[in-house]
Design a protein around this motif. Structure first.
Motif: not given
Length: 353
Positions: A129-132, A152-159, A165-170, A334-339
């Motif tokens: 896998x290329x990311x998580x 060291x994998x690319x990752x995105x945390x949701x909710x 500081x280590x991964x994108x979040x939404x 990036x850190x996305x703040x959803x509506x």
């Protein structure tokens, strides 16, 4: 003799190229590619022109051509351990929909025990896998996050409840959402409240309680008229918490549950006790999963755009993977703040006078 409409559409699909779309929209083929890949660097008016050209020409990207152009499919690992099947279902729908659109492949793996996160991640990473993607509660699990960082994998945390500081979040503003829902209950005239907390392994549980309490204190509601019971985001825990809240002579006139599963359980307990919802008891939830509209009465709730957040997670992850593969030093998180939105349905009403 003109071709039938169906054959005309087939010919257009087969003959239209990315250059045709670019010429019709008055942009470069690279801009068309960016729109197709949903990159965020394209102006909205330009995106609209390209999307209209794609529709007019009935253009469909060729997966093989995209691969030759350097857009080979990515393999994305999705770890999950969520007690709410409704939440998980909507999350998977968003991830699979977006992965299908981008050509990414999603590998789904359950990680029910945080202490086994290392073995689970190792097994998943060995599949190439290329990311998580990390939905709750894994997006805040110290063991999981430590293993992801070590890999060291690319990752995105949701909710998530916080940024990283280590991964994108939404995420959404859980405290503000809970505050708004509580204000709505106050506006109906409620002054005796019950609250069912979420699992303590997620910071959003405390944030929703904080928003609830802040609204009550601002309205001058005495704390002796407020009861809080622990839940764990499961229907079963909602049953137990609601039983406690509705026991005794002085019961709340409104219950705010930290998710729709626990709110549905509160409605079930109310019915078991012969209480009408919402005439005798108002019940509200959080998330606006499919469960909110499959019980009766349908739940007033906070809509958290779970499906859209999942789609955005795939988009952010694909973007980061591409940047890493291109050795782009500007890779960021990036850190996305959803509506969110307050959705009012049939489960709330003013208290009996």
């Amino acid at each position: 003799m003109s071709l039938p409409p169906e054959r005309q559409r087939r010919r257009t699909t087969q003959s239209a190229t990315i250059r045709d779309v670019a010429a019709r929209a008055g942009v470069s083929p690279m801009t068309v590619s960016r729109v197709i890949n949903r990159e965020t660097t394209v102006k909205e008016e330009t995106r609209a022109l390209v999307e209209q050209a794609i529709t007019d020409l009935n253009y469909a990207p060729n997966p093989a051509a995209r691969s030759l152009a350097g857009s080979a499919p990515f393999r994305i690992g999705l770890l999950y351990d969520n007690p709410s099947t409704g939440y998980l279902s909507e999350f998977l729908v968003g991830a699979l929909d977006e992965s299908s659109r981008t050509g990414a492949q999603v590998v789904i793996e359950k990680c029910a025990e945080p202490e086994l996160a290392g073995a689970t991640l190792t097994r998943l990473l060995r599949t190439g896998v290329d990311g998580l993607i990390l939905p709750p509660p894994l997006c805040e699990s110290p063991q999981v996050l430590a293993e992801v960082k070590a890999s060291g994998a690319a990752a995105v945390g949701v909710a998530t409840g916080t940024v990283s500081t280590d991964m994108a979040t939404i995420r959404i503003d859980n405290e503000a959402a809970a505050f708004e829902l509580t204000q709505h209950l106050l506006s109906l005239g409620h002054r005796r409240f019950g609250f069912i907390k979420g699992h303590p392994n997620q910071t959003v549980s405390q944030q929703r309680l904080d928003g609830f309490m802040t609204a009550l204190k601002a309205a001058g509601v005495p704390m002796e008229d407020v009861r809080v019971e622990q839940g764990y985001f499961t229907y079963r825990s909602g049953l137990d918490a609601a039983e406690k809240l509705l026991a005794g002579d002085t019961r709340p006139t409104a219950i705010f549950a930290c998710n729709d599963d626990m709110a549905a359980a509160a409605v079930a307990i109310a019915h078991r006790r012969g209480l009408d919802v919402p005439t005798d008891l108002t019940v509200c939830g959080f998330d606006d999963t499919v469960l909110a509209t499959t019980i009766w009465p349908e739940l007033t709730t906070i809509r958290q755009p779970v499906t859209e957040m999942s789609r955005t997670a795939i988009e952010l992850l694909v973007r980061e993977i591409r940047m890493r593969n291109a050795n782009d030093s500007s890779v960021d998180h990036p850190h996305v703040l959803a509506d969110y939105a307050l959705i009012r349905r049939e489960s709330d009403a003013p208290p009996k006078s």
